[in-house]
Design an enzyme around this catalytic site. Structure first.
Site, mmCIF file in Angstrom:
data_model
loop_
_atom_site.group_PDB
_atom_site.id
_atom_site.type_symbol
_atom_site.label_atom_id
_atom_site.label_comp_id
_atom_site.label_asym_id
_atom_site.label_seq_id
_atom_site.Cartn_x
_atom_site.Cartn_y
_atom_site.Cartn_z
ATOM 1 N N ASP A 1 -4.856 2.777 1.114
ATOM 2 C CA ASP A 1 -6.785 2.290 -0.181
ATOM 3 C C ASP A 1 -5.893 1.869 -1.596
ATOM 4 O OD1 ASP A 1 -8.700 2.327 2.257
ATOM 5 O OD2 ASP A 1 -8.837 4.235 1.829
ATOM 6 N N HIS A 2 -4.325 1.892 -0.988
ATOM 7 C CA HIS A 2 -4.051 1.919 -2.813
ATOM 8 C C HIS A 2 -3.204 0.510 -2.537
ATOM 9 C CE1 HIS A 2 -3.104 5.610 -3.827
ATOM 10 N NE2 HIS A 2 -4.645 5.606 -3.851
ATOM 11 N N PRO A 3 -5.099 -0.917 -2.723
ATOM 12 C CA PRO A 3 -3.437 -2.110 -2.395
ATOM 13 C C PRO A 3 -2.867 -2.500 -3.138
ATOM 14 C CG PRO A 3 -6.069 -2.292 -1.655
ATOM 15 C CD PRO A 3 -5.221 -1.065 -2.132
ATOM 16 N N ASP B 1 1.349 -1.102 0.593
ATOM 17 C CA ASP B 1 0.001 0.102 0.665
ATOM 18 C C ASP B 1 0.727 1.678 0.006
ATOM 19 O OD1 ASP B 1 -3.078 1.705 0.426
ATOM 20 O OD2 ASP B 1 -2.166 0.975 2.313
ATOM 21 N N HIS B 2 0.412 2.450 0.164
ATOM 22 C CA HIS B 2 1.209 3.649 0.224
ATOM 23 C C HIS B 2 0.737 4.020 1.173
ATOM 24 C CE1 HIS B 2 1.196 4.412 -4.959
ATOM 25 N NE2 HIS B 2 2.074 3.745 -4.333
#
Lengths: 482, 545
Positions: B478-480, B323-324
């Site tokens: 929310d960047h899985p 993720d980020h």
């Protein structure tokens, strides 16, 4: 996105031609013609940019038609002043509106215009000798423009407003001819031929109609030197052919000259009464008001142009000189007042800012709950982001107020329904006016007939002249009309 | 579960977010038959706007989207929940959210449409960290542009503001005007620091585009653009349908069937909300179901042929979760009023920390000065300070005008121990296990976040800031990504450079799950570009077949 609505406009006018009155009067049309109205959709919407392989220099969903290319080699030897006049006449007569298909090359034709008899496809009027008008002599050109007769002697369908153009001066027809020949780039493409069921019969029927219908009398002399009122009349009646839409027609489907600009339905959009009536028309507007409207397509706190009028503003009136706009306005504002059978108070005089009722609950609904909302909720969820919770629009009126708005205030909800369905997309040198449509192709929101009926009735009741009582069935008719 | 009905198409796509819908649209327009199976329902904008307005907790951007029970999604970011159960030392940093419905999670993204840097694809080669992708920036460049055209991305003139990702064409639309708050922030940063503030590329209309209106700056991108100026995958669903694709909502795929050799996928099976089972056959299959749900589906499909799950001979399905992860702070500027909250949420970024030799030691990151309305936070702060009456009103006004919110997107690394598995205890109403994720932040990311904190502290000092409020711990963005990782070696990766699974020749994956590293920008444009490249591959194979 030029010309999207022009086909509907003309369809509206020509819906009339399917009436038994005309058929009976002409007694020349085969009986089948009455029943052969192919419910063909109008010109296809422009292709969405989505998934279009990148290729255009400026990718867009609706690339505007390119401007006419500059002249190639001058072929006519016409002087610059004549060509300039011809170009201006072409703009004032709005030739591009019909003779260009959406996204197509200007004047190369191909716009599909639905009529009850079938689709009329506008022709290529670029100076290509084979596919366009390159081989026309000036006399042949004049025969087409002012008399509705094609080079081969066939009668044009009166989709072409030669009844109005008949009022043009010789000098202006000459300039227009030279400009088309000299300055419009030839396009060697042939739009699909018009495929009516019985073209030969129809075309000869038009000869009979031409004989009985009222045409403008040709003006004379140099139209540039007319006094303002004469110039205004010339522009209004002959070139801009305002009456084609705004004047109701008689049983012969000729414009009722004694009801000039008194308002008429185009089948879907309604061209309202724009006579000097202070109750039914635009008699409360000043000359400057009407000039502002014609130049920009909007008069803040009064009215906006959408549909075919939006296109007329975009392609034609926004490009006229201020002097000519004042001439048109002065002329139109002295057109004899005609009272409307429905509208007895100015359309733009209704309503006031009014907050939506308190709609809030504290429970969001599940994502699959698409149950139909009521009018205030539909307004709140789809319209209020731009038009405001109180209908006042944005401060700069880019999104106009819904009160003091002729579209909402009209006793005829036609244009309100059509605007909700198809939105607004009007470009002028003063900027762009846009509203997304909410029809079955909308990516923003697709509203059902019932939702649009509820919304229309909420708007007219809240900000207009009273609940329009539009039914879902009526909305469906509007939806199908374009 | 009986098979009541068999559907069939050339290409069967699972998921209708930006990845699945854009592939469907491309293929349908090429005359290829397509079925899109979406676990969630068909949806529309007006009900989300209504839901948003009904919501008391406005910052809860998952709030307007209450899930359906047959296709659950997590309820809110950073909220422990029994759907996406997270564990491990940094469990809170993986409490991601996403949406399972027509159009997917782009209904509530903020439109940030970054291309990755060329170096992002070669982290191992250049910096000795993580992995290299099995494709280069140049391979993806044409598809980046295609994705930008599809979504309608606005961005700066590359001649004036080079964002580091070489472009063959300008952005489809001119950059967003920078908001008032961002203008002042930009001036400060450009004049008083060695850093720079750039226009953020955004999938948001700066002119009428694709029959959608120009952004009016409702400041409402998350959770819902009220006017459709911002791209979401729903448009691509509409366009795919118009081109002939078949869209099937409420179709929860739970099984991927293969041939006897286990080389080709022959069908997928889905359940409708009433547990009726349906079999869908095709020539090619694309799983485009979001990083978490894609891995879950491959694992759920385990059977005798593939006891560890489909496409999982490497054992890497569900591993390498990234993720980020971010750092977030709000503070009250002691300088001039900024009046944030006018215009789109995110228009500007400090991009100095995207690349440098230090990437051999710590992760890269972006800094967003988030331009959201701060009245909520200002009110809480003013009340907590004891203001009442007219003073309270004045304080709210002052604080709302002076609040600054900064957050970062810090780069993770693929670590096989960061792993998604199927819950042994929790199942949904269809009997499908929930996803569990174990997460421990890589040291690389921790160091990056420490660096960010230092920079944020400097910026707070520069702006004479007070009342700092740091979001505790680490902030999921929310960047899985990474759960079906891309690589050249079938032994340690799930898909190849074309997003084709190593194990099954007609099975592709279109999702951030294929990312080999998480890159230095928001993930969506890269997801879309990879998806369009999948569409390109499929078109070539189907048309030439």
């Amino acid at each position: 996105m030029p010309n999207t609505f022009m086909s509907s406009l003309i369809k509206g006018v020509y819906t009339l031609f399917g009436s038994s009155a005309l058929i009976g009067a002409l007694a020349a049309m085969p009986a089948q013609a009455q029943g052969t109205a192919p419910n063909t959709p109008p010109a296809a919407p422009s292709t969405p940019a989505t998934a279009t392989p990148p290729k255009a220099e400026a990718p867009t969903a609706d690339t505007p038609a390119p401007a006419p290319a500059p002249a190639q080699a001058a072929t006519t030897g016409a002087d610059a002043a004549t060509l300039e006049r011809g170009a201006y006449i072409a703009t004032a007569a709005d030739c591009v509106a019909c003779h260009t298909k959406p996204g197509g090359i200007p004047y190369a034709g191909g716009l599909k215009i639905s009529t009850p008899m079938g689709d009329v496809i506008s022709t290529n009027i670029t100076p290509d000798p084979e596919h366009g008008i390159g081989a026309y002599t000036e006399q042949e050109f004049d025969q087409a423009v002012r008399h509705g007769v094609r080079r081969d002697g066939a009668y044009l369908y009166p989709v072409m407003p030669y009844v109005s153009y008949a009022g043009m001066t010789d000098q202006d027809v000459h300039a227009l001819y030279l400009w088309f020949k000299d300055s419009v780039k030839p396009v060697a493409t042939q739009p699909k031929p018009t495929e009516l069921s019985f073209p030969a019969n129809m075309r000869s029927a038009m000869a009979a109609w031409n004989f009985v219908t009222t045409k403008e009398q040709p003006e004379t002399g140099d139209s540039a030197t007319y006094d303002p009122m004469r110039r205004g009349r010339y522009l209004t009646t002959a070139l801009e052919h305002c009456g084609t839409c705004h004047t109701p027609r008689n049983f012969m489907l000729s414009e009722k000259q004694d009801h000039f600009l008194a308002g008429a339905s185009l089948g879907a959009w309604y061209a309202p009464n724009v006579t000097s009536s202070k109750t039914s028309g635009i008699g409360t507007w000043s000359e400057d008001d009407l000039v502002a409207y014609l130049r920009t397509g909007r008069l803040k706190g009064h009215a906006q142009a959408a549909g075919p009028m939006g296109e007329a503003v975009e392609h034609s009136t926004s490009k006229l000189t201020d002097k000519d706009l004042h001439a048109i306005a002065a002329y139109v504002l002295q057109v004899p007042a005609m009272e409307d059978d429905l509208e007895h108070k100015p359309r733009d005089s209704f309503g006031a800012a009014q907050d939506t009722p308190d709609l809030r609950t504290k429970e969001p609904t599940r994502i699959d709950d698409l149950s139909e909302m009521d009018g205030p909720h539909i307004y709140d969820a789809n319209c209020s982001a731009c038009h405001g919770h109180n209908g006042a629009g944005t401060l700069d009126q880019y999104a106009p107020s819904l009160f003091a708005n002729s579209t909402v205030g009209s006793m005829r909800p036609d244009n309100l329904v059509m605007t909700i369905l198809h939105g607004v997309n009007r470009n002028t040198k003063d900027g762009h006016a846009g509203m997304p449509g909410f029809d079955s192709h909308s990516d923003v929101q697709r509203l059902s007939n019932s939702e649009i009926a509820k919304l229309t009735n909420y708007l007219t009741a809240t900000y207009g002249s009273g609940d329009a009582h539009v039914t879902p069935e009526k909305v469906e008719e509007f939806r199908k009309a374009l | 579960m009986s098979s009541e009905q068999t559907l069939s198409a050339d290409v069967v796509i699972v998921g209708s977010g930006v990845a699945g819908s854009s592939i469907a649209n491309e293929l349908a327009r090429a005359g290829i038959s397509v079925i899109v199976l979406e676990a969630g329902p068909r949806v529309d904008r007006q009900h989300f706007v209504d839901n948003f307005r009904n919501l008391e907790n406005k910052p809860s951007y998952q709030g307007p989207f209450p899930a359906v029970p047959w296709a659950r999604h997590p309820p809110n970011q950073m909220t422990p929940n029994e759907y996406l159960h997270t564990s491990g030392p940094n469990a809170e940093a993986y409490q991601q959210v996403y949406l399972r419905m027509m159009g997917g999670t782009t209904w509530h993204w903020a439109g940030c449409a970054w291309r990755y840097l060329p170096s992002d694809f070669e982290l191992k080669t250049r910096y000795g960290q993580g992995r290299d992708w099995a494709l280069s920036y140049d391979d993806l460049e044409p598809f980046y542009y295609q994705a930008e055209v599809m979504m309608g991305v606005c961005g700066p003139d590359p001649a004036k503001e080079d964002l580091g990702s070489p472009r063959k064409q300008p952005y489809p639309m001119e950059a967003l005007p920078i908001s008032y708050a961002a203008q002042q922030f930009r001036k400060l940063i450009n004049e008083k620091t060695p850093y720079r503030v750039v226009h953020e590329p955004q999938a948001r209309n700066t002119r009428p585009y694709d029959n959608r209106p120009t952004c009016e700056g409702h400041n409402n991108c998350m959770p819902i653009c009220p006017i459709g100026a911002m791209y979401n995958g729903g448009y691509s669903v509409y366009h795919a349908e118009a081109a002939g694709a078949k869209f099937v909502p409420n179709a929860v795929v739970y099984r991927i069937e293969r041939d006897s050799a286990n080389k080709r996928v022959t069908a997928v099976h889905y359940m409708d909300p009433d547990k009726g089972s349906h079999r869908v056959t095709g020539k090619y299959f694309v799983i485009a179901a979001h990083c978490i749900e894609t891995a879950k589906l491959l694992l759920v499909s385990a059977d005798d042929q593939s006891p560890n799950g489909v496409a999982n001979s490497s054992g890497h399905v569900g591993r390498n979760m990234m993720d980020h992860t971010g750092v977030q702070v709000t503070f009250i500027s002691g300088d001039k009023a900024l009046w944030p909250g006018r215009g789109p949420l995110e228009t500007n970024v400090i991009d100095n920390f995207r690349d440098g030799s230090w990437r051999s030691e710590r992760g890269a990151y972006l800094v967003h000065m988030v331009d959201d309305n701060q009245v909520d936070l200002a009110t809480q702060l003013a009340i907590s300070k004891g203001y009442v009456g007219k003073d309270l009103e004045e304080q709210i006004r002052y604080l709302a005008a002076h609040t600054v919110r900064l957050f970062s997107h810090n780069e993770a690394l693929p670590d096989p121990e960061n792993r998604l598995t199927l819950s042994k205890t929790n199942k949904d109403i269809l009997g499908i296990p929930h996803p569990d994720v174990y997460y421990k932040l890589p040291d690389y990311t921790v160091k990056s976040c420490e660096h960010t904190r230092g920079v944020f502290k400097d910026l707070i000092g520069l702006m004479h800031g007070t009342d700092e409020q740091w979001t505790p711990g680490y902030f999921p963005q929310d960047h899985p990504s990474g759960s079906t990782i891309m690589g050249t070696d079938p032994k340690d990766s799930v898909v190849d450079g074309f997003c084709r699974t190593h194990d099954h020749e007609n099975l592709f994956i279109a999702s951030s799950s294929v990312f080999s590293t998480v890159g230095t920008g928001n993930i969506t444009l890269t997801v879309a570009a990879l998806a369009l490249r999948v569409a390109d591959t499929l078109k070539k194979e189907l048309v030439h077949a």
